[in-house]
Enzyme design. Sequence first.
Site, PDB file in Angstrom:
ATOM      1  N   CYS A 115      42.396  39.409  33.795  1.00 32.00           N
ATOM      2  CA  CYS A 115      42.541  40.472  34.801  1.00 32.00           C
ATOM      3  C   CYS A 115      41.566  41.631  34.614  1.00 32.00           C
ATOM      4  O   CYS A 115      41.281  42.355  35.569  1.00 32.00           O
ATOM      5  CB  CYS A 115      43.968  41.000  34.784  1.00 32.00           C
ATOM      6  SG  CYS A 115      45.206  39.728  35.108  1.00 32.00           S
ATOM      7  N   HIS A 261      43.389  46.861  39.376  1.00 33.76           N
ATOM      8  CA  HIS A 261      43.595  45.420  39.445  1.00 33.76           C
ATOM      9  C   HIS A 261      44.861  45.152  40.240  1.00 33.76           C
ATOM     10  O   HIS A 261      45.866  45.847  40.083  1.00 33.76           O
ATOM     11  CB  HIS A 261      43.712  44.853  38.031  1.00 33.76           C
ATOM     12  CG  HIS A 261      44.300  43.483  37.990  1.00 33.76           C
ATOM     13  ND1 HIS A 261      43.778  42.432  38.715  1.00 33.76           N
ATOM     14  CD2 HIS A 261      45.375  42.999  37.325  1.00 33.76           C
ATOM     15  CE1 HIS A 261      44.508  41.359  38.492  1.00 33.76           C
ATOM     16  NE2 HIS A 261      45.472  41.667  37.651  1.00 33.76           N
ATOM     17  N   ASN A 291      47.421  38.066  43.489  1.00 37.84           N
ATOM     18  CA  ASN A 291      46.654  38.433  42.290  1.00 37.84           C
ATOM     19  C   ASN A 291      45.523  37.420  42.105  1.00 37.84           C
ATOM     20  O   ASN A 291      45.763  36.270  41.752  1.00 37.84           O
ATOM     21  CB  ASN A 291      47.586  38.437  41.082  1.00 37.84           C
ATOM     22  CG  ASN A 291      46.888  38.798  39.785  1.00 37.84           C
ATOM     23  OD1 ASN A 291      45.667  38.861  39.714  1.00 37.84           O
ATOM     24  ND2 ASN A 291      47.667  39.025  38.738  1.00 37.84           N
TER      25      ASN A 291
END
Length: 337
Positions: A115, A261, A291
């Site tokens: 991430c 993020h 995501n």
Amino acid sequence: MKKTIIKGTGRHVPARLVTNDDLAQRMDTSNEWITQRTGIEQRYWVPETGGVGASDLGLEASTIAMDRAGWKPEAIDLIIFATLSPDLFFPGSGCLLAHKLGLTSTPALDIRQQCTGFLYGVATADAYIRSNLAERVLVVGAEVHSTGLDISTRGRDVAVIFGDGAAAVCLEGVETGIQEGVLSSCLHADGSLAESLMTFAPASRENPRLDEKMIKEGKHFPTMDGRNIFKTAVRRLPEVVGEALEKADIPLAAVDLFIPHQANLRINQAFAKALDLPESKVYNNIQRYGNTTAASIPLALDEAIEKGIVGSGSTVMFLGLGAGVTWGAVLYRFTAQ
């Protein structure tokens, strides 16, 4: 003084749109359950038939970014490819992307920071540029999560979160005496929390690396301690923002937009609350993409530029936390035109 400037951005997602209602047909879940816990309403996945890897998505995003930057592939001095879902176990997807761009000797570096891949990628590119080791660096974040998810009730806590996609940024060194480009970067890691978000297998510490028992137990699917990740993110993200601002000697109020993020909408909302930021100063698009891990920040950046939310003279903070556990922030100021 040499500064690292964004010359072009690009994004690409597959054509296959997957809604929460679509997932409810394959597992015990609902649109309400998913949106309440994550904020996600839909995501894009590659075709179920396969045949599309991270480098394929990365190529599409890179082509757009390079066209906007006015770059030809041969102008690239270094490719930095961030992904946790490489096309192959090895070699790295950066080499595959270089080949698809028609390059035969350009160095390519894969980074596995999940991430925070884009943050680590930009910080690394900035170091190369400022030290005159490279003039133009292509940073790519690309993920194909869908082929590695347990799309069943057993895996629903993780499977509903992730989307496929890619985004690329063309970074170039310029000589300037004013405060612009990458202003500061701060990166951190704490391996003691590694098992909070991980995929166990295939693993080199196991022999064989993957066997029938592991597959039956779902060891090749990602697992997450959502509560621990949430708690850690809400603590670490405000800290690293303050660190990056102090390093650049810039006040919080001077940041025009925060691009975190896109892990979970609730995490980003808690982060904004911790710093008393208005909703308009934190960019979120997880609702539409899920995501996309290493692609999420540059994908959101490209979208924000396209919408005119940021541009000439804007100061932007990129930040995130993910598997590792790793976290960090990059402060950037667009060139005033």
